[in-house]
Design a protein around this motif. Sequence first.
Motif, PDB file in Angstrom:
ATOM      1  N   GLU A   1      -6.952  13.271 -11.152  1.00 18.94           N
ATOM      2  CA  GLU A   1      -7.474  12.133 -11.886  1.00 18.94           C
ATOM      3  C   GLU A   1      -7.225  10.830 -11.126  1.00 18.94           C
ATOM      4  N   LYS A   2      -8.164   9.891 -11.252  1.00 17.39           N
ATOM      5  CA  LYS A   2      -8.040   8.585 -10.610  1.00 17.39           C
ATOM      6  C   LYS A   2      -6.850   7.846 -11.200  1.00 17.39           C
ATOM      7  N   ILE A   3      -5.994   7.339 -10.336  1.00 14.70           N
ATOM      8  CA  ILE A   3      -4.823   6.615 -10.839  1.00 14.70           C
ATOM      9  C   ILE A   3      -4.901   5.119 -10.554  1.00 14.70           C
ATOM     10  N   ARG A   4      -5.626   4.725  -9.483  1.00 11.69           N
ATOM     11  CA  ARG A   4      -5.591   3.316  -9.091  1.00 11.69           C
ATOM     12  C   ARG A   4      -6.889   2.928  -8.387  1.00 11.69           C
TER      13      ARG A   4
ATOM     14  N   LYS B   1       6.895   8.756  -6.019  1.00 12.39           N
ATOM     15  CA  LYS B   1       6.312   9.773  -6.882  1.00 12.39           C
ATOM     16  C   LYS B   1       5.123   9.269  -7.691  1.00 12.39           C
ATOM     17  N   TRP B   2       5.060   7.950  -7.906  1.00 14.64           N
ATOM     18  CA  TRP B   2       3.970   7.379  -8.697  1.00 14.64           C
ATOM     19  C   TRP B   2       2.654   7.344  -7.916  1.00 14.64           C
ATOM     20  N   GLU B   3       2.685   7.644  -6.628  1.00 16.67           N
ATOM     21  CA  GLU B   3       1.492   7.508  -5.784  1.00 16.67           C
ATOM     22  C   GLU B   3       0.600   8.744  -5.786  1.00 16.67           C
ATOM     23  N   ARG B   4       1.038   9.831  -6.353  1.00 16.03           N
ATOM     24  CA  ARG B   4       0.242  11.061  -6.303  1.00 16.03           C
ATOM     25  C   ARG B   4      -0.993  10.928  -7.185  1.00 16.03           C
ATOM     26  N   GLY B   5      -2.123  11.300  -6.617  1.00 17.53           N
ATOM     27  CA  GLY B   5      -3.372  11.216  -7.353  1.00 17.53           C
ATOM     28  C   GLY B   5      -4.480  10.652  -6.485  1.00 17.53           C
ATOM     29  N   VAL B   6      -5.576  10.266  -7.126  1.00 11.06           N
ATOM     30  CA  VAL B   6      -6.746   9.744  -6.415  1.00 11.06           C
ATOM     31  C   VAL B   6      -6.730   8.220  -6.425  1.00 11.06           C
ATOM     32  N   HIS B   7      -6.826   7.631  -5.237  1.00 11.10           N
ATOM     33  CA  HIS B   7      -6.872   6.181  -5.063  1.00 11.10           C
ATOM     34  C   HIS B   7      -8.309   5.799  -4.703  1.00 11.10           C
ATOM     35  N   ARG B   8      -8.885   4.899  -5.473  1.00  8.94           N
ATOM     36  CA  ARG B   8     -10.276   4.500  -5.251  1.00  8.94           C
ATOM     37  C   ARG B   8     -10.328   3.087  -4.683  1.00  8.94           C
ATOM     38  N   VAL B   9     -11.144   2.893  -3.649  1.00  9.49           N
ATOM     39  CA  VAL B   9     -11.291   1.575  -3.034  1.00  9.49           C
ATOM     40  C   VAL B   9     -12.736   1.114  -3.174  1.00  9.49           C
ATOM     41  N   GLN B  10     -12.901  -0.142  -3.542  1.00  4.64           N
ATOM     42  CA  GLN B  10     -14.226  -0.757  -3.656  1.00  4.64           C
ATOM     43  C   GLN B  10     -14.257  -1.977  -2.741  1.00  4.64           C
ATOM     44  N   ARG B  11     -15.102  -1.918  -1.698  1.00  7.81           N
ATOM     45  CA  ARG B  11     -15.200  -3.030  -0.757  1.00  7.81           C
ATOM     46  C   ARG B  11     -16.470  -2.884   0.084  1.00  7.81           C
ATOM     47  N   VAL B  12     -16.767  -3.929   0.826  1.00  6.33           N
ATOM     48  CA  VAL B  12     -17.925  -3.921   1.728  1.00  6.33           C
ATOM     49  C   VAL B  12     -17.449  -3.414   3.087  1.00  6.33           C
TER      50      VAL B  12
ATOM     51  N   PRO C   1     -13.449  -7.248  -3.418  1.00  8.18           N
ATOM     52  CA  PRO C   1     -14.162  -8.476  -3.771  1.00  8.18           C
ATOM     53  C   PRO C   1     -13.443  -9.316  -4.809  1.00  8.18           C
ATOM     54  N   GLN C   2     -12.732  -8.660  -5.732  1.00  3.67           N
ATOM     55  CA  GLN C   2     -12.027  -9.379  -6.786  1.00  3.67           C
ATOM     56  C   GLN C   2     -10.529  -9.537  -6.502  1.00  3.67           C
ATOM     57  N   ASN C   3     -10.088  -9.109  -5.303  1.00  2.00           N
ATOM     58  CA  ASN C   3      -8.673  -9.228  -4.907  1.00  2.00           C
ATOM     59  C   ASN C   3      -7.747  -8.680  -6.001  1.00  2.00           C
ATOM     60  N   ARG C   4      -8.076  -7.468  -6.472  1.00  2.00           N
ATOM     61  CA  ARG C   4      -7.330  -6.919  -7.606  1.00  2.00           C
ATOM     62  C   ARG C   4      -7.053  -5.429  -7.408  1.00  2.00           C
ATOM     63  N   VAL C   5      -5.823  -5.044  -7.716  1.00  2.00           N
ATOM     64  CA  VAL C   5      -5.449  -3.630  -7.778  1.00  2.00           C
ATOM     65  C   VAL C   5      -5.211  -3.297  -9.240  1.00  2.00           C
TER      66      VAL C   5
ATOM     67  N   PRO D   1      -2.272  -8.493  -7.686  1.00  2.00           N
ATOM     68  CA  PRO D   1      -3.024  -9.077  -6.572  1.00  2.00           C
ATOM     69  C   PRO D   1      -3.107  -8.124  -5.382  1.00  2.00           C
ATOM     70  N   LEU D   2      -4.314  -7.832  -4.958  1.00  5.96           N
ATOM     71  CA  LEU D   2      -4.518  -6.855  -3.890  1.00  5.96           C
ATOM     72  C   LEU D   2      -3.902  -7.313  -2.569  1.00  5.96           C
ATOM     73  N   ASP D   3      -4.067  -8.608  -2.232  1.00  6.46           N
ATOM     74  CA  ASP D   3      -3.555  -9.062  -0.937  1.00  6.46           C
ATOM     75  C   ASP D   3      -2.043  -8.888  -0.850  1.00  6.46           C
ATOM     76  N   SER D   4      -1.353  -8.964  -1.978  1.00  8.92           N
ATOM     77  CA  SER D   4       0.091  -8.764  -1.990  1.00  8.92           C
ATOM     78  C   SER D   4       0.437  -7.278  -1.889  1.00  8.92           C
ATOM     79  N   VAL D   5      -0.244  -6.456  -2.681  1.00 12.37           N
ATOM     80  CA  VAL D   5       0.029  -5.018  -2.684  1.00 12.37           C
ATOM     81  C   VAL D   5      -0.193  -4.410  -1.302  1.00 12.37           C
ATOM     82  N   MET D   6      -1.274  -4.797  -0.635  1.00 11.26           N
ATOM     83  CA  MET D   6      -1.612  -4.196   0.653  1.00 11.26           C
ATOM     84  C   MET D   6      -0.638  -4.571   1.756  1.00 11.26           C
ATOM     85  N   THR D   7       0.208  -5.574   1.530  1.00  8.47           N
ATOM     86  CA  THR D   7       1.255  -5.894   2.507  1.00  8.47           C
ATOM     87  C   THR D   7       2.547  -5.144   2.213  1.00  8.47           C
TER      88      THR D   7
END
Length: 366
Positions: free
Chosen positions: A303-306, A172-183, A311-315, A328-334
């Motif tokens: 509204e943006k939630i996350r 339920k905590w995932e509802r909303g806008v997720h923004r990604v910043q990367r190349v 580049p900064q390996n951060r969520v 840590p992004l690398d952990s979250v994405m797994t």
Amino acid sequence: MSARLTALASEFGLVERALGDPAALADPREYARLTRRHRELLPLITVLRERDSVDRDLAGARELLTDPDMRELAAGEVQTLGARLTELDAELVVLLLPTDPDDPKDVILELRAGAGGAEAGLFVMDLLRLYTRYAEGLGLRLNVLDANESDLGGASKVVAEVTGDGAYRAFKWERGVHRVQRVPATESQGRIHTSTVTVAVLPEAEQGEVQLDLSEVRIDVFRSQGAGGQGVNTTDSAVRAVYRAGTPDEIMVVCQDGRSQIKNREKALQVLAARLAERERAAREAQERSDRAAQVGTGDRSEKIRTYNYPQNRVTDHRLEGEDKNHPLDSVMTGVLAPVVGALARAQREQQLLEMAGGDEQHGAA
């Protein structure tokens, strides 16, 4: 608090007796309801029983304070048992906080690419992989019902079902806008792009929760399609359910996961019912917000939630503060999303406790 604890203890006893009744075993739906309620009440009853035991032991230790030979030993017992009693009282306060009745339900996840074009579509699939691993780690099952995939490996939209006890509580905590910043992989000059994905989390509607008039639903069948237009199978098994087609209330649901047209139709209607239930809940919440003049922030799901900063390996979860905010992004994405979800749940409990304390103070002043 004591009156409510007494009522809940009484309810737990009734549930336990009902679970032993052959009539409950003969009714799968009633047995599932009783089992769920038993599981919900058990943590509180366990703490309550320990509290009663500690309270009795504390009373006995206090009586021994009058015995010269036992006074020193009894004083230590009184101190230890008193501290434990305080801890248990605090645990009971938390366990008595309001819970979301939708928490045990299965959910429908809808991921849609927002700003960012193809890069947003790629992040849709990244989030889908994240959620699949997260679900597996919790013993839940994620099943894709429909996906508008692209030749680049992304998707403009994915609809999935997550099943298992506590699916809504986990997602339920995932509802909303997720923004990604990367190349992006297609970026030749190494510039960071910002893209967005919108996630909707819909608890599946229970039977009777919404009145779905099938005369207002148009059912279309067609051949399932995969990425790049490749046929998944050779039968017209995919189902499109359209509610109030051509009106402002129109809702369209597509299900092409199963090879059976009947199963796809059933699942499409379940998703449609969930979306109707969510629409009704959103309307109620909007009315409550308009009636609550002192509310801070809009609480709108757009509204943006996350933010996922590669580049900064951060969520960064924007609903949190302090050390809980960044992960840590690398952990979250797994799929290691539990620390973020746990922090959000703690923040909610703390807010509930503050509101409870404020209500008690106002009641005392009155």
